[in-house]
Design a protein around this motif. Structure first.
Motif, PDB file in Angstrom:
ATOM      1  N   PHE A  92       0.858  -1.460  -0.571  1.00 18.49           N
ATOM      2  CA  PHE A  92       0.344  -0.234  -0.318  1.00 18.49           C
ATOM      3  C   PHE A  92       0.982   1.246  -0.178  1.00 18.49           C
ATOM      4  O   PHE A  92       2.039   1.134   0.193  1.00 18.49           O
ATOM      5  N   MET A  93       0.326   2.037  -0.603  1.00 14.81           N
ATOM      6  CA  MET A  93       1.098   3.609  -0.384  1.00 14.81           C
ATOM      7  C   MET A  93       1.011   4.486   0.962  1.00 14.81           C
ATOM      8  O   MET A  93       0.426   4.523   2.025  1.00 14.81           O
ATOM      9  N   MET A  94       2.692   4.788   0.909  1.00 16.39           N
ATOM     10  CA  MET A  94       2.605   5.422   2.419  1.00 16.39           C
ATOM     11  C   MET A  94       1.337   6.503   2.604  1.00 16.39           C
ATOM     12  O   MET A  94       1.210   7.012   3.527  1.00 16.39           O
ATOM     13  N   PRO A  95       2.100   7.234   1.669  1.00 15.73           N
ATOM     14  CA  PRO A  95       0.809   9.082   1.583  1.00 15.73           C
ATOM     15  C   PRO A  95      -0.581   8.164   2.135  1.00 15.73           C
ATOM     16  O   PRO A  95      -1.203   9.169   2.870  1.00 15.73           O
ATOM     17  N   THR A  96      -1.397   7.286   1.502  1.00 18.75           N
ATOM     18  CA  THR A  96      -2.662   6.712   1.753  1.00 18.75           C
ATOM     19  C   THR A  96      -3.060   6.534   3.261  1.00 18.75           C
ATOM     20  O   THR A  96      -3.794   7.387   3.778  1.00 18.75           O
ATOM     21  N   LEU A  97      -1.881   5.733   4.173  1.00 18.62           N
ATOM     22  CA  LEU A  97      -1.455   5.262   5.754  1.00 18.62           C
ATOM     23  C   LEU A  97      -1.718   6.655   6.472  1.00 18.62           C
ATOM     24  O   LEU A  97      -2.301   7.453   7.259  1.00 18.62           O
ATOM     25  N   GLU A  98      -0.672   7.645   5.875  1.00 13.77           N
ATOM     26  CA  GLU A  98      -0.185   9.085   6.460  1.00 13.77           C
ATOM     27  C   GLU A  98      -1.189   9.938   7.071  1.00 13.77           C
ATOM     28  O   GLU A  98      -2.208  10.874   7.606  1.00 13.77           O
ATOM     29  N   TYR A  99      -2.702   9.692   5.155  1.00 11.10           N
ATOM     30  CA  TYR A  99      -3.324  10.718   5.632  1.00 11.10           C
ATOM     31  C   TYR A  99      -4.534  10.075   5.651  1.00 11.10           C
ATOM     32  O   TYR A  99      -5.207  10.723   7.039  1.00 11.10           O
ATOM     33  N   VAL A 100      -5.043   8.917   6.420  1.00 12.18           N
ATOM     34  CA  VAL A 100      -5.672   7.797   7.399  1.00 12.18           C
ATOM     35  C   VAL A 100      -5.474   8.470   9.248  1.00 12.18           C
ATOM     36  O   VAL A 100      -6.840   9.158   9.492  1.00 12.18           O
ATOM     37  N   LEU A 101      -4.093   8.605   9.588  1.00 17.15           N
ATOM     38  CA  LEU A 101      -3.974   9.102  10.500  1.00 17.15           C
ATOM     39  C   LEU A 101      -3.727  10.466  10.657  1.00 17.15           C
ATOM     40  O   LEU A 101      -4.395  11.339  12.033  1.00 17.15           O
ATOM     41  N   ASP A 102      -3.363  11.081   9.278  1.00 15.37           N
ATOM     42  CA  ASP A 102      -3.875  13.098   9.505  1.00 15.37           C
ATOM     43  C   ASP A 102      -4.970  13.074   9.732  1.00 15.37           C
ATOM     44  O   ASP A 102      -5.741  13.590  10.368  1.00 15.37           O
TER      45      ASP A 102
END
Length: 182
Positions: free
Chosen positions: A105-115
Motif C-alpha cells: 500500500f502507499m504510505m501517503p494513504t496511511l498518512e492521510y488516515v492518521l492525519d
C-alpha cells in the motif's frame, strides 16, 4: 504531512469591509469546512448561522490531500448584525480506506488516515472542552465535573493531547472548570 498539535477555529471580527479571511489550520478539503456568521447577543454569547458553500469560495494552501491553511472569500451578502465570522473544520467521522491484507500500500494513504484521525480527535476535544480557541473569553462554555480515574506525569505534547481526549471520553460529560488541566 505533520498535523499541528492544536486546532483553533479562525474567528475574525466583522467590520463589513473585508471579503477575504485567512485561516491557518489543516483541512482535508471542502467537505470538512464550515463558515459561520455570528451575532453577539450580550457580548459573551453569540447566535450562529451557517453559511452555505454557494456564498463563499475556499482557496486551500499547499499539500494534498491534506491542505495547510488558506483563505475564504465571501461572495454573498452579510447581514449588518453580524459581529464576527467563524471559519471552522468539521471532519466527517468515517473511514473509507481499506488496506488489503498481505498486499503493498502507499504510505501517503496511511498518512492521510492518521492525519484525518488526528484532526477528528482535535475537533472532538475542541468542541467538548472549548480548547484551542483563539478567543476563549468570547466563548460561552459550561463544564461539568468529572472524576480522574488515574494520573501520570507527561512531557510529550502528543501524550498530553491523548490524556485530554481520555479525560473527556471517560468522563461522560464535559471537562472541569479548567479545561487545560483535563
Amino acid at each position: 504531512m505533520t498535523v499541528s498539535l492544536q486546532y483553533a477555529a479562525e474567528k475574525t471580527e466583522w467590520t463589513g469591509v473585508e471579503r477575504e479571511i485567512g485561516f491557518g489550520f489543516e483541512c482535508i478539503g471542502p467537505q470538512a469546512f464550515e463558515v459561520w456568521l455570528e451575532t453577539s447577543i450580550d457580548g459573551t454569547t453569540f447566535s450562529r448561522v451557517r453559511v452555505t458553500p454557494q456564498f463563499y469560495q475556499v482557496q486551500f494552501g499547499g499539500g494534498k490531500p491534506t491542505f495547510i491553511g488558506g483563505s475564504v472569500i465571501l461572495t454573498g451578502d452579510i447581514p449588518s448584525t453580524t459581529t464576527r465570522i467563524s471559519i471552522e473544520r468539521n471532519t466527517r467521522i468515517d473511514q473509507k480506506c481499506d488496506l488489503q491484507n498481505f498486499s503493498p500500500f502507499m504510505m501517503p494513504t496511511l498518512e492521510y488516515v492518521l492525519d484525518k484521525l488526528t484532526m477528528i480527535i482535535q475537533e472532538l476535544i475542541s468542541n467538548k472542552c472549548g480548547l484551542g480557541s483563539t478567543n476563549q473569553p468570547l466563548q460561552p462554555y459550561v463544564y461539568a465535573p468529572y472524576t480522574v480515574l488515574s494520573a501520570r506525569l507527561v512531557n510529550d505534547p502528543l501524550d498530553i493531547l491523548a490524556i485530554k481526549a481520555t479525560a473527556v471520553f471517560e468522563s461522560g460529560g464535559d471537562c472541569t472548570a479548567d479545561p487545560n488541566n483535563a
